[in-house]
Design a protein around this motif. Sequence first.
Motif, short mmCIF file in Angstrom:
data_model
loop_
_atom_site.label_atom_id
_atom_site.label_comp_id
_atom_site.label_asym_id
_atom_site.label_seq_id
_atom_site.Cartn_x
_atom_site.Cartn_y
_atom_site.Cartn_z
N THR A 289 -54.33 -28.84 11.08
CA THR A 289 -55.21 -27.70 11.39
C THR A 289 -55.38 -27.53 12.89
O THR A 289 -55.30 -28.49 13.67
N SER A 290 -55.60 -26.29 13.29
CA SER A 290 -55.89 -25.97 14.68
C SER A 290 -57.02 -24.95 14.73
O SER A 290 -57.19 -24.14 13.83
N ASP A 291 -57.80 -25.05 15.80
CA ASP A 291 -58.91 -24.12 16.04
C ASP A 291 -58.42 -23.03 16.98
O ASP A 291 -57.99 -23.32 18.10
N CYS A 292 -58.48 -21.82 16.53
CA CYS A 292 -58.09 -20.67 17.34
C CYS A 292 -59.35 -19.87 17.67
O CYS A 292 -60.06 -19.44 16.77
N ILE A 293 -59.63 -19.72 18.96
CA ILE A 293 -60.77 -18.92 19.41
C ILE A 293 -60.20 -17.58 19.87
O ILE A 293 -59.28 -17.54 20.69
N ALA A 294 -60.73 -16.49 19.32
CA ALA A 294 -60.24 -15.16 19.66
C ALA A 294 -61.40 -14.22 19.95
O ALA A 294 -62.49 -14.39 19.42
N ASP A 295 -61.14 -13.24 20.77
CA ASP A 295 -62.11 -12.21 21.10
C ASP A 295 -62.06 -11.15 20.00
O ASP A 295 -60.99 -10.60 19.72
N LEU A 296 -63.20 -10.86 19.39
CA LEU A 296 -63.25 -9.88 18.31
C LEU A 296 -63.05 -8.45 18.80
O LEU A 296 -62.50 -7.61 18.09
N GLY A 297 -63.47 -8.16 20.02
CA GLY A 297 -63.37 -6.81 20.56
C GLY A 297 -61.96 -6.43 20.98
O GLY A 297 -61.49 -5.33 20.72
N THR A 298 -61.28 -7.38 21.63
CA THR A 298 -59.93 -7.09 22.14
C THR A 298 -58.83 -7.65 21.24
O THR A 298 -57.66 -7.37 21.48
N ALA A 299 -59.20 -8.43 20.24
CA ALA A 299 -58.24 -9.07 19.32
C ALA A 299 -57.20 -9.88 20.10
O ALA A 299 -56.01 -9.82 19.82
N THR A 300 -57.68 -10.64 21.09
CA THR A 300 -56.79 -11.51 21.86
C THR A 300 -57.23 -12.96 21.71
O THR A 300 -58.42 -13.25 21.59
N VAL A 301 -56.26 -13.85 21.72
CA VAL A 301 -56.54 -15.28 21.59
C VAL A 301 -57.01 -15.82 22.93
O VAL A 301 -56.40 -15.56 23.97
N VAL A 302 -58.09 -16.58 22.89
CA VAL A 302 -58.65 -17.21 24.08
C VAL A 302 -58.10 -18.63 24.21
O VAL A 302 -57.71 -19.06 25.29
N SER A 303 -58.06 -19.37 23.09
CA SER A 303 -57.53 -20.74 23.12
C SER A 303 -57.12 -21.19 21.73
O SER A 303 -57.63 -20.68 20.72
N VAL A 304 -56.20 -22.15 21.69
CA VAL A 304 -55.80 -22.81 20.44
C VAL A 304 -55.73 -24.30 20.74
O VAL A 304 -55.06 -24.72 21.67
#
Length: 157
Positions: free
Chosen positions: A98-113
């Motif tokens: 498993t991996s944790d993916c943090i994404a911005d809901l407004g821009t639909a871009t990944v911040v970190s994995v």
Amino acid sequence: MNIKSLVTTLSALSVALVISGCLAKKQDTATVVPKVIDPVENISQELDPKWTTKLEQLKPAIRACLINQKAKAAVIRYGMPMNHGKAMIILADNAGNTSDCIADLGTATVVSVTASKISLSSDIQAFYPVGRSIAKCNQARVEKDSQNRVMGTVCTL
């Protein structure tokens, strides 16, 4: 002592008290060391087994994370909204990593994995987006968005 000199003395005294109070306060707070908080620390205790009720809200983050991890991600094991318009999506590959993916809901871009630190219990539902093969599922239901488009399958493992 006349009124003018009394007012002057009281004014000087109140300024001195305020300054000494500020200095004392500054000395008290100068020794406080802020605790560094891990954003996923102890989160396993707070996981909502029915997190899939938020799928539509999490849709931009799910899409961004799946595109970012397309070769690895087989299933969404968990998702949750976070502060500042972000969401955390826990992805699992076919081997169960498993991996944790943090994404911005407004821009639909990944911040970190990052590799996940969160342990998921078996009562947490999984979400298989459209086009992903379902490995195992005790109870399944098709999930649709507000426009009646099929998003995928929610499984109780």
